[in-house]
Design a protein around this motif. Sequence first.
Motif, PDB file in Angstrom:
ATOM      1  N   TYR A   1      23.189  48.735  39.625  1.00 51.02           N
ATOM      2  CA  TYR A   1      24.458  49.462  39.728  1.00 51.02           C
ATOM      3  C   TYR A   1      25.041  49.439  41.146  1.00 51.02           C
ATOM      4  O   TYR A   1      26.197  49.789  41.353  1.00 51.02           O
ATOM      5  CB  TYR A   1      24.336  50.895  39.194  1.00 51.02           C
ATOM      6  N   ASP A   2      24.247  49.006  42.138  1.00 50.82           N
ATOM      7  CA  ASP A   2      24.761  48.826  43.498  1.00 50.82           C
ATOM      8  C   ASP A   2      25.523  47.501  43.644  1.00 50.82           C
ATOM      9  O   ASP A   2      26.247  47.307  44.618  1.00 50.82           O
ATOM     10  CB  ASP A   2      23.618  48.802  44.524  1.00 50.82           C
TER      11      ASP A   2
ATOM     12  N   ASN B   1      31.141  47.006  47.064  1.00 58.48           N
ATOM     13  CA  ASN B   1      30.009  47.167  47.985  1.00 58.48           C
ATOM     14  C   ASN B   1      29.786  45.925  48.844  1.00 58.48           C
ATOM     15  O   ASN B   1      29.575  46.020  50.049  1.00 58.48           O
ATOM     16  CB  ASN B   1      28.723  47.496  47.224  1.00 58.48           C
ATOM     17  N   ILE B   2      29.821  44.774  48.212  1.00 59.11           N
ATOM     18  CA  ILE B   2      29.539  43.544  48.956  1.00 59.11           C
ATOM     19  C   ILE B   2      30.710  43.177  49.863  1.00 59.11           C
ATOM     20  O   ILE B   2      30.518  42.854  51.036  1.00 59.11           O
ATOM     21  CB  ILE B   2      29.161  42.399  47.999  1.00 59.11           C
TER      22      ILE B   2
ATOM     23  N   LEU C   1      23.226  35.853  42.689  1.00 57.01           N
ATOM     24  CA  LEU C   1      23.782  37.065  43.287  1.00 57.01           C
ATOM     25  C   LEU C   1      24.083  38.102  42.207  1.00 57.01           C
ATOM     26  O   LEU C   1      23.769  39.279  42.365  1.00 57.01           O
ATOM     27  CB  LEU C   1      25.060  36.760  44.071  1.00 57.01           C
ATOM     28  N   CYS C   2      24.692  37.672  41.134  1.00 54.67           N
ATOM     29  CA  CYS C   2      25.082  38.602  40.072  1.00 54.67           C
ATOM     30  C   CYS C   2      23.880  39.161  39.312  1.00 54.67           C
ATOM     31  O   CYS C   2      23.940  40.283  38.808  1.00 54.67           O
ATOM     32  CB  CYS C   2      26.043  37.920  39.107  1.00 54.67           C
ATOM     33  N   ILE C   3      22.813  38.373  39.230  1.00 53.33           N
ATOM     34  CA  ILE C   3      21.580  38.812  38.562  1.00 53.33           C
ATOM     35  C   ILE C   3      20.411  38.389  39.450  1.00 53.33           C
ATOM     36  O   ILE C   3      19.761  37.372  39.216  1.00 53.33           O
ATOM     37  CB  ILE C   3      21.457  38.188  37.153  1.00 53.33           C
TER      38      ILE C   3
ATOM     39  N   ASN D   1      24.575  43.940  29.967  1.00 53.72           N
ATOM     40  CA  ASN D   1      25.013  45.321  30.209  1.00 53.72           C
ATOM     41  C   ASN D   1      24.523  45.868  31.544  1.00 53.72           C
ATOM     42  O   ASN D   1      25.256  46.553  32.253  1.00 53.72           O
ATOM     43  CB  ASN D   1      24.554  46.224  29.059  1.00 53.72           C
ATOM     44  N   LEU D   2      23.290  45.563  31.883  1.00 53.43           N
ATOM     45  CA  LEU D   2      22.714  46.082  33.119  1.00 53.43           C
ATOM     46  C   LEU D   2      23.406  45.523  34.365  1.00 53.43           C
ATOM     47  O   LEU D   2      23.668  46.239  35.319  1.00 53.43           O
ATOM     48  CB  LEU D   2      21.215  45.751  33.173  1.00 53.43           C
ATOM     49  N   PHE D   3      23.726  44.221  34.343  1.00 55.95           N
ATOM     50  CA  PHE D   3      24.295  43.573  35.525  1.00 55.95           C
ATOM     51  C   PHE D   3      25.805  43.337  35.419  1.00 55.95           C
ATOM     52  O   PHE D   3      26.392  42.712  36.292  1.00 55.95           O
ATOM     53  CB  PHE D   3      23.577  42.248  35.791  1.00 55.95           C
ATOM     54  N   ASN D   4      26.408  43.821  34.344  1.00 57.06           N
ATOM     55  CA  ASN D   4      27.857  43.720  34.155  1.00 57.06           C
ATOM     56  C   ASN D   4      28.365  42.278  34.219  1.00 57.06           C
ATOM     57  O   ASN D   4      29.284  41.952  34.982  1.00 57.06           O
ATOM     58  CB  ASN D   4      28.596  44.603  35.169  1.00 57.06           C
TER      59      ASN D   4
END
Length: 152
Positions: A23-24, A29-30, A107-109, A128-131
Motif C-alpha cells: 500500500y506504500d 509516494n515515489i 517496481l509495481c510488484i 488487488n494487493l499491488f493495484n
Amino acid sequence: MFFSRTEDYIQRFLLQRNIHKPYDLTIKNIASSLDIPVYYWEYSSECVYVNERCLIFLNSNRSEQKQWQEFGHEIAHFLWHTGRQEFLPPTFIELQEWQANYFSYHLCIPTFMLQRIKTKITPKYVMNLFNVEYEFACKRLEMYRNKWLASI
C-alpha cells in the motif's frame, strides 16, 4: 532464491524511500520522493525533460492500475536511461523499452514484497494487493515462478 541486480536495486530504492508494503507503492509516494512532477493528459504516457528536469506525463484516460504500470515504465527511463530516444538507433530503443518494461514489473510488484506473502499467491490476489491489471499480475507471477524454479 537470489535477487537479480534489478531486484536488489528496486529493493534498495524503495526501502530508502520508506516504502515497505504494497500500500506504500503509489505514484505520489515515489514521484514526491524523487521530486518529479506527474501530469495527466490525454496522450500516451512519457518521461520528458524540460531544462534538465524530468516530468512524467500519464494518460488520464487509463485505469488507475494501467497508470501505475506505465508510471513504473517511465520511472525506469528516468532512473536508468539518459537522453532522448529519437536520436538513438532502433535496436537501442528496443533495448531501453525492454528494460523499462522489465523494471516496471519489478517496481509495481517487488520481489521482496512477494516473498513476504504468507497466503496462496494467485494472480487475482496480487492484482488487488499491488493495484495492477490481471494480465500484468499473471506475467509478473510467471516471472517470479520461473526464477524460483530455476533456483532449485
